[in-house]
Enzyme design. Structure first.
Site, PDB file in Angstrom:
ATOM      1  CG  HIS A 206     103.248  52.578  -7.549  1.00 15.11           C
ATOM      2  ND1 HIS A 206     102.088  51.599  -7.487  1.00 15.11           N
ATOM      3  CD2 HIS A 206     103.017  53.198  -8.469  1.00 15.11           C
ATOM      4  CE1 HIS A 206     101.277  51.902  -8.553  1.00 15.11           C
ATOM      5  NE2 HIS A 206     101.767  52.887  -9.133  1.00 15.11           N
ATOM      6  CB  CYS A 244      99.161  55.135  -8.297  1.00 21.43           C
ATOM      7  SG  CYS A 244      98.575  54.472  -9.564  1.00 21.43           S
ATOM      8  CG  HIS A 271     101.593  57.245 -11.171  1.00 25.13           C
ATOM      9  ND1 HIS A 271     101.851  55.807 -10.850  1.00 25.13           N
ATOM     10  CD2 HIS A 271     102.895  57.662 -11.206  1.00 25.13           C
ATOM     11  CE1 HIS A 271     103.323  55.746 -10.840  1.00 25.13           C
ATOM     12  NE2 HIS A 271     103.897  56.876 -11.320  1.00 25.13           N
ATOM     13  CG  ASP A 316      99.483  55.522 -14.065  1.00 26.75           C
ATOM     14  OD1 ASP A 316     100.242  55.178 -14.547  1.00 26.75           O
ATOM     15  OD2 ASP A 316      98.902  54.822 -12.973  1.00 26.75           O
ATOM     16  CG  HIS A 317      98.321  52.270 -16.659  1.00 25.48           C
ATOM     17  ND1 HIS A 317      97.713  51.446 -15.909  1.00 25.48           N
ATOM     18  CD2 HIS A 317      99.446  52.539 -16.511  1.00 25.48           C
ATOM     19  CE1 HIS A 317      98.783  51.010 -15.230  1.00 25.48           C
ATOM     20  NE2 HIS A 317      99.754  51.670 -15.527  1.00 25.48           N
ATOM     21  CE1 TYR A 330     103.142  54.034 -18.189  1.00 24.11           C
ATOM     22  CE2 TYR A 330     102.696  51.497 -18.183  1.00 24.11           C
ATOM     23  CZ  TYR A 330     102.892  52.754 -17.501  1.00 24.11           C
ATOM     24  OH  TYR A 330     102.826  52.859 -16.142  1.00 24.11           O
TER      25      TYR A 330
HETATM   26  C1  DNO Z   1     102.293  50.539 -13.756  1.00 24.38           C
HETATM   27  C2  DNO Z   1     103.145  51.264 -12.781  1.00 24.38           C
HETATM   28  C3  DNO Z   1     103.949  50.303 -11.879  1.00 24.38           C
HETATM   29  C4  DNO Z   1     105.016  51.248 -11.170  1.00 24.38           C
HETATM   30  C5  DNO Z   1     105.599  50.341 -10.130  1.00 24.38           C
HETATM   31  C6  DNO Z   1     106.630  51.195  -9.134  1.00 24.38           C
HETATM   32  O1  DNO Z   1     102.125  50.813 -14.919  1.00 24.38           O
HETATM   33  O2  DNO Z   1     102.436  52.140 -12.306  1.00 24.38           O
HETATM   34  O3  DNO Z   1     104.614  49.505 -12.676  1.00 24.38           O
HETATM   35  O4  DNO Z   1     105.832  51.808 -11.953  1.00 24.38           O
HETATM   36  O5  DNO Z   1     104.961  49.883  -9.406  1.00 24.38           O
HETATM   37  O6  DNO Z   1     107.591  50.638  -8.480  1.00 24.38           O
END
Ligand code: DNO
Length: 351
Positions: A206, A244, A271, A316-317, A330
């Site tokens: 990530h 991401c 992501h 993602d978020h 989330y």
């Molecule tokens: C945040 C996520 C990160 C991710 C970690 C992977 O919301 O994208 O916490 O899970 O960095 O190790």
């Protein structure tokens, strides 16, 4: 493409598997054993219990996020080989339950960092926000703030046990510069690659979020150049990226669709989210819609669709909308909207 949804487990998430089932097109739950500290082995019976619960609702369990890396591996401490062996044991256990991709990060001390978890947006929703000038503050204050807002829910990378020992963690990293961190990452991955081939597992790093150094700690996966360095440093099809878009996309210097296109074959997991960057370097998370932010979400979707149609994706978020009370970033609603946006674009490309 397989669409996933990150879920923190019963009792640790405001969203239920039954709710996720009603979002069209979700194939996979992106999961983890959230009670485990970095360095602890994930035992088979614990994995089985988690996987059985998820599979009973009809979801796949191919992607784990995260199997976190112990700080002694990141700092190259004398105990690192012992922790790498434990990591490998967890990988072999996960393989038995059909795990194909392990998302992890190599960020020193902290995982993703924001200065405001519920920043108001003009539409009345709230979202995660990063105010550059505030990040100079004491890292302990930052950790306290984040833990308070998470209201006792375990958050990977922000384990209260680790945050309580911030002084000694910072001490561990005091002699670690960027080059040493690169070497330690290489060492770790070179030990893991044969196990990945044996198990059919891809390691998907990530990126650092935000993609620049914070609190004087070095960060590596921050730009196209560094992604290229990372992938060629251990040039193995199992050494992959979690693209991401919002992490790399918080820097105006990163062209995310171009990164997606260039490295598509090494993107094991994506992501997808959007961020709006302000002139002073602050940034806000926004809806997944392309025109709401600066990431180039549609360009990313097109690159993945055209060049890596087998990829695992998750929204993602999201923002916090419609009064939802949830773990920061989330919730159910905005991530469900994000899925429909991504699937809409994907389906249109298919047609
Ligand atoms: C945040 C996520 C990160 C991710 C970690 C992977 O919301 O994208 O916490 O899970 O960095 O190790």
């Amino acid at each position: 493409m397989k669409m996933g949804f990150r879920w923190y487990g019963s009792g640790n998430d405001s969203v239920s598997l039954d709710q996720i089932r009603q979002i069209p097109g979700v194939d996979e739950i992106v999961w983890a054993l959230h009670s485990k500290l970095p360095g602890e082995v994930w035992e088979k019976d614990e994995i089985k219990a988690a996987v059985d619960e998820i599979k009973a609702k009809g979801f796949g369990v191919s992607v784990v996020e995260s199997l976190n890396v112990h700080d002694d591996i990141k700092t190259g401490a004398p105990t690192r080989d012992m922790y790498i062996d434990k990591y490998i044991e967890s990988m072999r256990n996960l393989k038995e339950f059909g795990v194909k991709v392990i998302c992890y990060n190599f960020m020193p001390v902290f995982d993703w960092t924001r200065t405001d978890l519920f920043h108001p947006l003009p539409d009345g929703s709230t979202a995660l926000f990063y105010e550059k000038s505030r990040i100079k503050q004491d890292p302990k204050e930052m950790a306290e703030y984040i833990l308070k807002e998470c209201k006792g829910l375990t958050m990977p990378g922000w384990e209260p046990e680790r945050m309580a020992e911030l002084d000694s963690l910072f001490e561990k990293y005091s002699k670690i510069d960027k080059e040493t961190l690169w070497e330690n990452l290489k060492y770790f991955l070179e030990k893991l690659m044969p196990v990945c081939h044996e198990c059919g597992i891809k390691m998907a790093i990530h990126p650092d979020d935000p993609p620049w150094d914070i609190f004087g700690l070095p960060r590596l996966i921050t730009s196209e150049e560094n992604v290229e360095r990372f992938l060629s440093m251990v040039d193995d099809p199992c050494n992959c990226l979690t693209l991401c878009t919002g992490s790399l996309g918080a820097s105006e210097h990163n062209n995310i669709p171009a990164i997606a296109e260039r490295f598509a074959d090494r993107v094991a997991f994506a992501h997808i989210r959007n961020v709006k960057i302000y002139e002073n370097g602050d940034f806000s998370e926004v809806s997944h819609r392309d025109c709401d932010g600066d990431v180039g979400v549609l360009g990313v979707i097109k690159a993945l669709h055209d060049k890596n149609p087998e990829v695992y994706i998750r929204p993602d978020h999201g923002r916090h909308i419609w009064g939802e009370k949830c773990r920061p970033g989330y919730g159910l609603y905005d991530r469900a909207l994000g899925i429909m946006y991504i699937l809409g674009a994907w389906d249109m490309l298919e047609k």
